[in-house]
Design an enzyme around this catalytic site. Structure first.
Site, PDB file in Angstrom:
ATOM      1  N   SER A 131       0.775  -0.956  -0.274  1.00 30.61           N
ATOM      2  CA  SER A 131       0.318   0.015  -0.155  1.00 30.61           C
ATOM      3  C   SER A 131       0.611   1.248  -0.084  1.00 30.61           C
ATOM      4  O   SER A 131       1.749   1.289  -0.755  1.00 30.61           O
ATOM      5  CB  SER A 131      -0.865   0.031   0.981  1.00 30.61           C
ATOM      6  OG  SER A 131      -1.523   1.325   1.295  1.00 30.61           O
ATOM      7  N   TYR A 145      -4.643   8.510  -7.345  1.00 29.67           N
ATOM      8  CA  TYR A 145      -3.782   7.200  -7.168  1.00 29.67           C
ATOM      9  C   TYR A 145      -3.913   6.991  -5.121  1.00 29.67           C
ATOM     10  O   TYR A 145      -4.537   6.110  -5.142  1.00 29.67           O
ATOM     11  CB  TYR A 145      -2.270   7.185  -6.998  1.00 29.67           C
ATOM     12  CG  TYR A 145      -1.410   7.190  -6.156  1.00 29.67           C
ATOM     13  CD1 TYR A 145      -0.732   5.674  -7.083  1.00 29.67           C
ATOM     14  CD2 TYR A 145      -0.570   6.848  -5.319  1.00 29.67           C
ATOM     15  CE1 TYR A 145       0.038   4.738  -5.856  1.00 29.67           C
ATOM     16  CE2 TYR A 145      -0.119   6.396  -4.286  1.00 29.67           C
ATOM     17  CZ  TYR A 145       0.518   4.986  -5.247  1.00 29.67           C
ATOM     18  OH  TYR A 145       1.268   4.247  -3.985  1.00 29.67           O
ATOM     19  N   LYS A 149      -5.365   3.713  -3.369  1.00 31.99           N
ATOM     20  CA  LYS A 149      -4.899   2.674  -2.122  1.00 31.99           C
ATOM     21  C   LYS A 149      -5.983   2.832  -1.272  1.00 31.99           C
ATOM     22  O   LYS A 149      -5.799   1.671  -0.452  1.00 31.99           O
ATOM     23  CB  LYS A 149      -3.528   3.237  -1.942  1.00 31.99           C
ATOM     24  CG  LYS A 149      -2.723   3.614  -2.529  1.00 31.99           C
ATOM     25  CD  LYS A 149      -1.992   1.874  -2.903  1.00 31.99           C
ATOM     26  CE  LYS A 149      -0.729   1.982  -3.908  1.00 31.99           C
ATOM     27  NZ  LYS A 149       0.113  -0.093  -3.595  1.00 31.99           N
TER      28      LYS A 149
END
Length: 273
Positions: A131, A145, A149
């Site tokens: 992660s 982005y 995650k």
């Protein structure tokens, strides 16, 4: 340290994935590493390399089955393959967004789904999700982005509770800055809008995109990060779900959590508010 484990590592040809692959081999583990296209990993009697695009669910299932067949099972699966995307929310294209979600979020989901039945039949296994501290907080121009995650952490936290009864361990590794070619071939850049020139200049020192030139970006070396991850994976006494990697990671997470706590604390019903 446990030896002779059977590892599968996606995105094993560059950066952290390569360092993890080489570190696992040095520790005596048999490894199946995957790469999207081509690789420069050295020949090793304990290493097999498969070509894999983690966006393709059928290909992921076939790769996991092939890895388990070659190794006689799977003890550790590391979801490392990923891409980046720099662009303000208004700027990112549908194509780039779908590539990001399919790689960073759905890829680990497909791999986890394929690995769970194998590990359940064994009565043991460890799924390790790479992660980011960006799964705790956000940064302008990295919002999509960050979203992938955050999503990875959400389903992985639930999955950890679901599969614990089968002897399967799930972990989330949250690195800070890594000294890799992060802005290189795995990075995508949205078409810049002039309205965001000032924002990019404040953040990156330039309004130009792409930035910066490909090359090391500073931070923890991938070798040091891999060594920390390998040492932690081998310690069965430490069953934390989330593990910080890199000297800057704790301060980044603390800052992000403080901002969230400040928001919640305005509600008098919030404990400690």
């Amino acid at each position: 340290m446990t030896t002779n484990q059977r590892w599968m590592i996606t995105g094993g040809s560059r950066g952290l994935g390569r360092a993890l692959t080489l570190g696992a081999l040095d520790a005596g583990h048999a490894v199946v590493a995957t790469a999207r296209a081509g690789h420069s990993l050295p020949d090793h009697e304990l290493l097999s390399v498969l070509e894999l695009d983690v966006r393709d669910r059928r290909s992921v299932q076939d790769a996991v089955d092939a890895a388990a067949s070659r190794l006689g099972g799977l003890d550790v699966v590391i979801n490392n393959a990923g891409v980046g995307l720099i662009g303000a929310t208004e700027e990112v294209s549908e194509e780039a967004t779908r590539l990001l979600i399919d790689t960073n979020l759905l890829g680990p989901l497909w791999l986890s789904q394929a690995a769970i039945p194998i590990m359940r039949a064994q009565g043991a296994g460890h799924i390790v999700q790479i992660s980011s501290v960006g799964a705790v907080g956000t940064m302008p121009t990295l919002g999509l982005y960050n979203a992938t995650k955050w999503g990875l952490e959400a389903f992985s936290e639930a999955m950890a509770a679901e599969v614990r009864r089968f002897g399967i361990r799930v972990s989330l590794i949250e690195p800070g800055a890594l000294d890799t070619d992060w802005a290189g071939s795995s990075m995508r850049f949205a078409a810049p809008m002039p309205e965001n020139d000032d924002l990019r200049t404040e953040l990156f020192g330039t309004a130009e995109v792409p930035w910066p030139a490909a090359g090391p970006t500073g931070g923890t070396s991938p070798e040091d990060a891999a060594a920390a991850i390998l040492a932690w994976v081998q310690d069965p006494r430490d069953d934390r779900l989330r593990v910080l990697v890199g000297d800057d990671a704790p301060s980044q997470v603390r800052a992000a959590l403080d901002l969230r706590y400040e928001d919640y604390s305005h509600d008098p019903r919030f404990a400690g508010g």
